[in-house]
Each structure stands twice: as C-alpha cells, then as structure tokens.
Motif scaffolding. Sequence first.
Motif, PDB file in Angstrom:
ATOM      1  N   UNK A 147       0.823  -1.201   0.000  1.00 21.32           N
ATOM      2  CA  UNK A 147       0.000   0.000   0.000  1.00 21.32           C
ATOM      3  C   UNK A 147       0.862   1.258   0.000  1.00 21.32           C
ATOM      4  N   UNK A 148       0.357   2.289  -0.629  1.00 20.67           N
ATOM      5  CA  UNK A 148       0.947   3.610  -0.454  1.00 20.67           C
ATOM      6  C   UNK A 148       0.574   4.092   0.945  1.00 20.67           C
ATOM      7  N   UNK A 149       1.427   4.870   1.600  1.00 18.81           N
ATOM      8  CA  UNK A 149       1.130   5.328   2.962  1.00 18.81           C
ATOM      9  C   UNK A 149      -0.258   5.963   3.131  1.00 18.81           C
ATOM     10  N   UNK A 150      -0.730   6.816   2.193  1.00 14.31           N
ATOM     11  CA  UNK A 150      -2.082   7.366   2.375  1.00 14.31           C
ATOM     12  C   UNK A 150      -3.166   6.285   2.387  1.00 14.31           C
ATOM     13  N   UNK A 151      -2.997   5.255   1.557  1.00 14.64           N
ATOM     14  CA  UNK A 151      -3.975   4.165   1.538  1.00 14.64           C
ATOM     15  C   UNK A 151      -3.934   3.392   2.850  1.00 14.64           C
ATOM     16  N   UNK A 152      -2.724   3.161   3.363  1.00 18.31           N
ATOM     17  CA  UNK A 152      -2.601   2.457   4.641  1.00 18.31           C
ATOM     18  C   UNK A 152      -3.283   3.237   5.754  1.00 18.31           C
ATOM     19  N   UNK A 153      -3.103   4.541   5.749  1.00 12.34           N
ATOM     20  CA  UNK A 153      -3.737   5.383   6.764  1.00 12.34           C
ATOM     21  C   UNK A 153      -5.252   5.337   6.642  1.00 12.34           C
ATOM     22  N   UNK A 154      -5.734   5.348   5.412  1.00 16.69           N
ATOM     23  CA  UNK A 154      -7.196   5.292   5.190  1.00 16.69           C
ATOM     24  C   UNK A 154      -7.777   3.974   5.677  1.00 16.69           C
ATOM     25  N   UNK A 155      -7.096   2.860   5.370  1.00 18.43           N
ATOM     26  CA  UNK A 155      -7.590   1.567   5.826  1.00 18.43           C
ATOM     27  C   UNK A 155      -7.535   1.458   7.353  1.00 18.43           C
ATOM     28  N   UNK A 156      -6.467   1.968   7.945  1.00 21.36           N
ATOM     29  CA  UNK A 156      -6.353   1.914   9.404  1.00 21.36           C
ATOM     30  C   UNK A 156      -7.459   2.716  10.073  1.00 21.36           C
ATOM     31  N   UNK A 157      -7.759   3.882   9.516  1.00 24.78           N
ATOM     32  CA  UNK A 157      -8.836   4.695  10.064  1.00 24.78           C
ATOM     33  C   UNK A 157     -10.179   3.986   9.909  1.00 24.78           C
ATOM     34  N   UNK A 158     -10.381   3.352   8.763  1.00 25.52           N
ATOM     35  CA  UNK A 158     -11.629   2.620   8.538  1.00 25.52           C
ATOM     36  C   UNK A 158     -11.792   1.501   9.565  1.00 25.52           C
ATOM     37  N   UNK A 159     -10.669   0.817   9.873  1.00 25.93           N
ATOM     38  CA  UNK A 159     -10.752  -0.250  10.871  1.00 25.93           C
ATOM     39  C   UNK A 159     -11.057   0.319  12.255  1.00 25.93           C
ATOM     40  N   UNK A 160     -10.446   1.454  12.592  1.00 24.77           N
ATOM     41  CA  UNK A 160     -10.692   2.074  13.888  1.00 24.77           C
ATOM     42  C   UNK A 160     -12.171   2.424  14.052  1.00 24.77           C
ATOM     43  N   UNK A 161     -12.760   2.962  12.998  1.00 24.55           N
ATOM     44  CA  UNK A 161     -14.189   3.295  13.042  1.00 24.55           C
ATOM     45  C   UNK A 161     -15.022   2.030  13.175  1.00 24.55           C
ATOM     46  N   UNK A 162     -14.657   1.024  12.421  1.00 21.60           N
ATOM     47  CA  UNK A 162     -15.381  -0.249  12.431  1.00 21.60           C
ATOM     48  C   UNK A 162     -15.393  -0.865  13.825  1.00 21.60           C
ATOM     49  N   UNK A 163     -14.219  -0.969  14.448  1.00 26.36           N
ATOM     50  CA  UNK A 163     -14.168  -1.637  15.743  1.00 26.36           C
ATOM     51  C   UNK A 163     -14.861  -0.823  16.828  1.00 26.36           C
ATOM     52  N   UNK A 164     -14.926   0.489  16.618  1.00 23.05           N
ATOM     53  CA  UNK A 164     -15.614   1.326  17.592  1.00 23.05           C
ATOM     54  C   UNK A 164     -17.105   1.080  17.629  1.00 23.05           C
ATOM     55  N   UNK A 165     -17.634   0.447  16.574  1.00 15.69           N
ATOM     56  CA  UNK A 165     -19.073   0.160  16.517  1.00 15.69           C
ATOM     57  C   UNK A 165     -19.426  -1.222  17.048  1.00 15.69           C
ATOM     58  N   UNK A 166     -18.413  -2.011  17.436  1.00 12.80           N
ATOM     59  CA  UNK A 166     -18.669  -3.413  17.743  1.00 12.80           C
ATOM     60  C   UNK A 166     -19.663  -3.593  18.889  1.00 12.80           C
ATOM     61  N   UNK A 167     -19.493  -2.849  19.956  1.00 11.21           N
ATOM     62  CA  UNK A 167     -20.357  -3.028  21.130  1.00 11.21           C
ATOM     63  C   UNK A 167     -21.818  -2.796  20.773  1.00 11.21           C
TER      64      UNK A 167
END
Length: 202
Positions: A77-97
């Motif tokens: 991944x290019x660094x911006x893409x990696x950052x975007x995916x990481x942010x998407x995962x952070x949002x995703x896991x925040x909704x788990x509960x």
Amino acid sequence: MTTTDTQTWIILGAATALALMALVAWLVYRRKQSHRLQKRFGSEYARTLDQLGSRATGEAELKAREKHVERLTIVPLAPPDAARFSQAWAVLQGRFVDNPKSVVVQADHLVRELMQKRGYPVEDFERRAADISVDHPAVVDHYRAAQAIAMRDVRGEADTEELRKAVVHYRVLFDELLEVRGANQENGPAMQTEARSSTALP
C-alpha cells in the motif's frame, strides 16, 4: 555366451542403471519439492493434503496456487492508503459493542477491499483463501475461522463472543496485509506501527 549376447546384457545393464538413476533423481526431486512446499505453506500444506486425499493431488493444488499468484501483480500500500484503511478499521471496531453483527460483515468487506487494493482478485472465498495462503500461510487459518463464524452468524447460530473472535481473526489478516510501500526505507518501522496501532479490539 556369444559376443552378441554379451553386448545385449551390457546394454540391458546400462539401461537398467540409467533407469534406476532417473528414478532416484525423480524421488530426490519430489522429496525436495515436498519439503519446499511444507516450508512455504506450513499448516496449510497438511490441511490441503488431508482435504484432497493424497500427497500428489495436494501438492499439485499448492503448486497451482503458486503459479496463479505469480501471475498477479501484488503491491504494497501507499502510505495514504494504509492510513485510510487503518482509520476505517478504527471506526469499524468502535461500533462493535453497539452492533457486533454488522461489524463482522463490515470487517469481511474491509478485508476484501484491502485485498483488492493490494492486487488480489476477490472472487469466491476459497479462491481468496487459496491466494492468501501462498504468501501469507500463517494467517489463512484466521481467515477461514472468521469466515466460518460469519457463516454461522448468517444462520443465526453465533453469539456475541464468537462474533468478537471473528473480528479478531479478520484483524490478524488485516494486519498482515497492511503492508506499506517504502515504510522500511523512508519512515522505518514507525510508519507500520502507526498504521496498525488502532487495530486492537477493546
């Protein structure tokens, strides 16, 4: 015994010796190939042989996977893409509960999107798992475990703890695929550490 008979026996002996040498060479080659595949695929090697019922068929399948992946263009991944995916995962896991069922579906989709961005075809699940097993054999079991729980959830058979485990399994694969282009050369391990820092479930 005539001269002709003697020559015949010499020729037969030489042919037999050559045949034995060829057999030994083939057995050595096959043993080396088996060892190479075992080393590359790890536990996936035994799983594939067990599933297909024989060493020859299983090893042929693993070699076919290698050839298939060799034809793909897999890129980090290019660094911006990696950052975007990481942010998407952070949002995703925040909704788990609040919505664990939805998060499992989203995790699966995000992993597929990441695979596609890296250059993997996202066809059926078995094709995706087979492709991942070539370069990431240590995590393909996690992918299968996550998929199995997701299928149980579709049938209404998975509880919240199982769904949590599914997300954790997806996360292992996600982390493995979150490989940043130029991270080691330009930014050192800090880039990858930062990119993955938000992936832990509470």
